[in-house]
Design a protein around this motif. Structure first.
Motif, short mmCIF file in Angstrom:
data_model
loop_
_atom_site.label_atom_id
_atom_site.label_comp_id
_atom_site.label_asym_id
_atom_site.label_seq_id
_atom_site.Cartn_x
_atom_site.Cartn_y
_atom_site.Cartn_z
N UNK A 14 0.83 -1.21 0.00
CA UNK A 14 0.00 0.00 0.00
C UNK A 14 0.87 1.26 0.00
N UNK A 15 1.96 1.23 0.75
CA UNK A 15 2.88 2.38 0.75
C UNK A 15 3.53 2.57 -0.62
N UNK A 16 3.96 1.49 -1.23
CA UNK A 16 4.59 1.56 -2.55
C UNK A 16 3.59 2.11 -3.56
N UNK A 17 2.37 1.62 -3.51
CA UNK A 17 1.29 2.06 -4.41
C UNK A 17 1.01 3.55 -4.22
N UNK A 18 0.84 3.95 -2.97
CA UNK A 18 0.52 5.36 -2.68
C UNK A 18 1.63 6.30 -3.12
N UNK A 19 2.87 5.93 -2.91
CA UNK A 19 3.99 6.79 -3.31
C UNK A 19 4.07 6.89 -4.83
N UNK A 20 3.84 5.79 -5.50
CA UNK A 20 3.87 5.81 -6.96
C UNK A 20 2.78 6.73 -7.52
N UNK A 21 1.57 6.61 -6.98
CA UNK A 21 0.49 7.49 -7.43
C UNK A 21 0.83 8.95 -7.15
N UNK A 22 1.44 9.21 -5.99
CA UNK A 22 1.86 10.58 -5.65
C UNK A 22 2.90 11.08 -6.65
N UNK A 23 3.82 10.21 -7.07
CA UNK A 23 4.83 10.60 -8.06
C UNK A 23 4.19 11.03 -9.37
N UNK A 24 3.09 10.41 -9.73
CA UNK A 24 2.47 10.65 -11.04
C UNK A 24 1.47 11.81 -11.03
#
Length: 185
Positions: free
Chosen positions: A157-167
């Motif tokens: 969930x952390x990896x997913x959330x950070x990736x979405x934030x990057x985009x």
């Protein structure tokens, strides 16, 4: 000229993504949401692109000529849907995707699939850099747990959330499923 519909791009929904050796992931409802988006796009005769990863690493779940590389049953392309094959995370690199989209006069992309921080993020970054209006349906993507650069375990969930934030806001707009439905009618 009337505006062309948004293109739904489904990233790497292959059998290997669902195998336990792929790792611990988040968002168990992602496949259901992707399937609903596909059904909506098909019902509206809107364009769909399926992206399949063919690894160059023999020990990969996506090595050609084995079951992991096959599309999952729910994500089988129809004959009139475009299939892009790639050997790197980015679906635009070493493929005709950008040229095909431009030749068809498509400008708006809706991207879903796995994994959020790998092939989805890489493809979305290129789409944004190439000037396409790009949306990511965050609830129709998923990531796997991973250690960060400093060796700290990060949940899926952390990896997913950070990736979405990057985009979001720089390469694309992260939206919900209902907003994506509204892009095709």
């Amino acid at each position: 000229m009337t505006e062309k519909p948004a293109v739904l791009i489904i990233i790497d929904m292959q059998q290997g993504m669902s195998w336990p050796q792929a790792g611990v992931r988040n968002n168990p409802n992602a496949e259901r949401e992707m399937a609903e988006l596909i059904a909506h796009w098909r019902a509206n005769h809107a364009p769909i692109v399926h992206v399949r990863h063919l690894s160059t690493e023999p020990d990969s779940l996506f090595w050609p000529d084995q079951e992991g590389v096959l599309f999952q049953d729910a994500f089988q392309p129809l004959l009139d849907e475009k299939v892009i094959e790639k050997s790197v995370p980015d679906a635009f690199t070493h493929s005709d995707l950008a040229d095909w989209l431009r030749d068809q006069h498509f400008q708006t992309l809706v991207i879903v699939g796995g994994s959020t921080n790998n092939s989805v993020e890489s493809t979305v970054r290129s789409a944004g850099n190439l000037g396409f209006t790009t949306y990511v349906v965050g609830s129709a993507c998923f990531a796997f747990e991973k250690e960060d650069f400093f060796g700290q375990a990060r949940s899926a969930e952390e990896v997913h959330a950070m990736s979405l934030a990057n985009l979001h806001g720089e390469y694309a707009t992260v939206i919900g499923q209902d907003d994506a439905f509204g892009l095709v009618s």
